[in-house]
Motif scaffolding. Structure first.
Motif, short mmCIF file in Angstrom:
data_model
loop_
_atom_site.label_atom_id
_atom_site.label_comp_id
_atom_site.label_asym_id
_atom_site.label_seq_id
_atom_site.Cartn_x
_atom_site.Cartn_y
_atom_site.Cartn_z
N MET A 1 1.19 -73.25 101.18
CA MET A 1 1.46 -71.76 101.02
C MET A 1 2.73 -71.55 101.03
SD MET A 1 -0.14 -69.20 101.56
CE MET A 1 0.27 -67.52 101.81
N LEU A 2 3.83 -72.41 101.55
CA LEU A 2 5.17 -72.34 101.41
C LEU A 2 5.79 -72.64 99.97
CD1 LEU A 2 7.72 -72.07 103.04
CD2 LEU A 2 7.87 -74.34 103.28
N LYS A 3 5.01 -73.46 99.36
CA LYS A 3 5.02 -73.91 97.84
C LYS A 3 5.06 -72.86 97.05
CE LYS A 3 4.79 -77.66 94.71
NZ LYS A 3 3.78 -77.73 93.58
N ARG A 4 3.71 -72.31 97.24
CA ARG A 4 3.58 -70.82 96.67
C ARG A 4 4.54 -69.66 96.55
NH1 ARG A 4 -2.60 -69.21 97.16
NH2 ARG A 4 -3.01 -71.38 97.66
N TRP A 5 4.83 -69.71 97.95
CA TRP A 5 5.73 -68.68 98.13
C TRP A 5 7.08 -68.87 97.44
CZ3 TRP A 5 7.58 -63.78 99.35
CH2 TRP A 5 8.85 -63.90 99.89
N SER A 6 7.67 -70.26 97.41
CA SER A 6 8.86 -70.25 96.69
C SER A 6 8.81 -70.24 95.41
CB SER A 6 9.49 -71.65 97.19
OG SER A 6 8.70 -72.74 96.99
N GLU A 7 7.58 -70.61 94.93
CA GLU A 7 7.23 -70.59 93.46
C GLU A 7 7.19 -68.95 92.89
OE1 GLU A 7 4.48 -74.35 92.18
OE2 GLU A 7 3.81 -72.33 91.88
N TRP A 8 6.62 -68.17 93.68
CA TRP A 8 6.41 -66.85 93.51
C TRP A 8 8.13 -66.16 93.55
CZ3 TRP A 8 7.98 -62.53 96.57
CH2 TRP A 8 7.59 -61.37 96.07
N ARG A 9 8.70 -66.51 94.53
CA ARG A 9 10.00 -66.01 94.83
C ARG A 9 10.95 -66.53 93.51
NH1 ARG A 9 14.25 -67.67 99.24
NH2 ARG A 9 14.01 -69.61 98.10
N GLU A 10 10.83 -67.91 93.12
CA GLU A 10 11.55 -68.23 91.86
C GLU A 10 11.23 -67.60 90.50
OE1 GLU A 10 12.87 -72.79 91.37
OE2 GLU A 10 11.00 -72.36 90.08
N ASN A 11 9.78 -67.47 90.41
CA ASN A 11 9.46 -66.56 89.12
C ASN A 11 10.28 -65.48 89.18
OD1 ASN A 11 7.76 -68.80 88.44
ND2 ASN A 11 5.87 -67.98 89.24
N ARG A 12 10.24 -64.67 90.15
CA ARG A 12 10.86 -63.05 90.30
C ARG A 12 12.31 -63.33 89.91
NH1 ARG A 12 8.82 -58.50 92.57
NH2 ARG A 12 10.92 -58.37 93.47
N GLN A 13 12.96 -64.46 90.34
CA GLN A 13 14.22 -64.46 90.30
C GLN A 13 14.49 -64.76 88.74
OE1 GLN A 13 14.83 -67.80 93.20
NE2 GLN A 13 16.74 -66.45 93.99
N ILE A 14 13.91 -65.60 88.20
CA ILE A 14 13.70 -65.82 86.79
C ILE A 14 13.67 -64.48 85.85
CG2 ILE A 14 12.43 -67.20 84.76
CD1 ILE A 14 12.57 -69.54 86.71
N ALA A 15 12.57 -63.86 86.38
CA ALA A 15 12.27 -62.57 85.62
C ALA A 15 13.60 -61.53 85.46
CB ALA A 15 11.20 -61.87 86.04
N ARG A 16 14.33 -61.84 86.59
CA ARG A 16 15.60 -60.87 86.60
C ARG A 16 16.79 -61.50 85.96
NH1 ARG A 16 14.03 -59.55 92.13
NH2 ARG A 16 15.33 -61.44 92.81
#
Ligand SMILES: [Zn+2]
Length: 255
Positions: A1-16
């Motif tokens: 779960m934590l991994k998925r959360w950090s991936e999601w956060r990283e994807n959002r950071q990359i999109a920005r």
């Protein structure tokens, strides 16, 4: 779960993150990059940004760490693990960048895990369980000839995943450690013999100082001048291809 959360956060950071085509072209201007298939270039961009977000960049002696500094170092550092994955760098997170050549804070002590350079004494360093240190001047000098200080130091980091930097990184299950040892020893012995006899050696002689340097210098050649490495040492090229799971001559992955 934590991994998925950090991936999601990283994807959002990359999109920005917005980078111009020119910034990318500048960051990825390396000989073996020109051979890469478009899908792999896209993968390289994506991994470069993930690397950039996962590592902490620190200023050495007041050097200003700009976006260009982060991007170019990240792009070069990512190239060797393009096929095997960024998790190979999970055991370290700090990068220190000086503007020019720097003075190492400690003496060379190989047995303690410090790898520093006598010839390019101040261009780069990699610490066991510690940071990687670069001189920006040397980073931007990469692309001329076979030398690439970023690839050199991250190759030490890969090597250190199996302990000290001794020229034997952790092997994939598809590789034969015995074959690696046989090929590298033969090349090492041949090169030393050639050096003693005053004959030309296909790599920078700095790589002949110790097996850890041999692996790092060979890695620089593998990515920066693959044709010349393949021509002189096809069996060494093959072993590096099996380790990096890439064929820089053809711009494709191998498994
Ligand atoms: Zn080195």
């Amino acid at each position: 779960m934590l991994k998925r959360w950090s991936e999601w956060r990283e994807n959002r950071q990359i999109a920005r993150i917005h980078l111009s085509e020119q910034q990318w072209q500048q960051a990825m201007a390396y000989p073996s990059a020109a051979q890469l298939a478009p899908a792999l270039t896209q993968r390289w961009r994506d991994m470069t940004l993930r690397f950039l977000l996962r590592k902490n960049f620190y200023s050495g002696a007041g050097f200003v760490i700009s976006d260009e500094v982060r991007l170019r170092i990240s792009a070069q550092a990512t190239l060797p693990v393009l096929a095997i994955g960024l998790h190979w760098y999970d055991d370290w997170d700090s990068i220190v960048v000086y503007e020019t050549a720097f003075i190492p804070p400690f003496a060379q002590r190989d047995e303690s895990g410090l790898v520093s350079h006598s010839r390019r004494v101040l261009s780069g360093e990699a610490w066991l369980r510690g940071p990687v240190i670069f001189s920006w001047e040397d980073v931007i000098g990469a692309g001329h000839g076979a030398h690439n200080v970023v690839i050199h130091e991250v190759a030490h980091k890969l090597d250190m995943r199996s302990g000290a930097a001794n020229g034997a990184p952790p092997f994939h299950h598809t590789m034969s450690p015995a074959r690696w040892h046989e090929v590298m020893t033969e090349a090492w012995d041949w090169a030393h013999q050639a050096q003693r006899n005053g004959r030309p050696v296909p790599i920078d002689s700095y790589g002949l100082e110790q097996p850890g340097e041999f692996f790092s210098v060979l890695s620089e050649h593998f990515f920066m001048q693959p044709e010349s490495l393949f021509e002189h040492w096809p069996q060494v090229y093959e072993q590096l291809m099996l380790f990096y799971q890439q064929d820089p001559l053809r711009g494709c992955f191998v498994s």
